[in-house]
Design a protein around this motif. Structure first.
Motif, short mmCIF file in Angstrom:
data_model
loop_
_atom_site.label_atom_id
_atom_site.label_comp_id
_atom_site.label_asym_id
_atom_site.label_seq_id
_atom_site.Cartn_x
_atom_site.Cartn_y
_atom_site.Cartn_z
N THR A 33 -24.23 -68.99 -39.54
CA THR A 33 -24.90 -67.70 -39.69
C THR A 33 -24.40 -66.95 -40.92
N TYR A 37 -26.54 -65.05 -44.35
CA TYR A 37 -26.34 -63.74 -45.00
C TYR A 37 -26.00 -63.93 -46.48
N SER A 98 -25.29 -57.60 -44.60
CA SER A 98 -25.22 -57.83 -43.15
C SER A 98 -25.04 -56.54 -42.36
N ARG A 104 -30.05 -57.96 -40.06
CA ARG A 104 -29.47 -58.71 -38.93
C ARG A 104 -30.55 -59.13 -37.94
N LEU A 107 -32.56 -62.10 -39.31
CA LEU A 107 -31.81 -63.36 -39.34
C LEU A 107 -31.49 -63.86 -37.94
N VAL A 108 -31.21 -62.96 -37.01
CA VAL A 108 -30.97 -63.38 -35.62
C VAL A 108 -32.23 -64.01 -35.04
N GLN A 111 -32.34 -67.45 -36.34
CA GLN A 111 -31.32 -68.28 -35.70
C GLN A 111 -31.78 -68.70 -34.31
#
Length: 120
Positions: A33, A37, A98, A104, A107-108, A111
């Motif tokens: 992760t 970032y 980040s 966040r 990107l989460v 993921q």
């Protein structure tokens, strides 16, 4: 049957080292992760996107492809950037980007989509 494995712990405890070794042994992908970032920061810096603007960063992320490979290489928009994202300057910029809630969240979400396939 593949599962996902998450490691948690304090900074500098060796989480990444263990995660990389375990992923290699199980033929999983290390879902780095932090590298994601770093990719955001690297692309922003190299394309002139303001790293202090959450809105600009989120807009950029919408047209950004980040791929984490089994061999540990990291692709940003189809280009290998594994080494380029590991500089001190990019690390510091990644820390800044980040901090934005919108960054966040985006990107989460990515993921979670990656991890749906299991083996991370």
């Amino acid at each position: 049957m593949a599962i996902n494995i998450a490691l948690d712990g304090p900074s500098a405890a060796g989480k990444s080292t263990i995660a990389k070794r375990l992923a290699k042994k199980l033929n999983y992908v290390h879902l780095d992760t932090g590298a994601m970032y770093r990719c955001v920061a690297y692309k922003a810096i190299n394309t002139g996107v303001d790293t202090e603007s959450e809105a600009d960063l989120c807009k950029m992320i919408a047209s950004t492809e980040i791929e984490l490979k089994n061999d540990g290489s990291i692709l940003l928009d189809g280009k290998i950037v594994t080494n380029e994202i590991r500089t001190d300057h990019i690390s510091m910029s990644a820390s800044k980007v980040s901090a934005f809630k919108g960054v966040r969240a985006l990107l989460v979400e990515r993921q979670q989509k990656m991890a749906k396939n299991k083996g991370y």
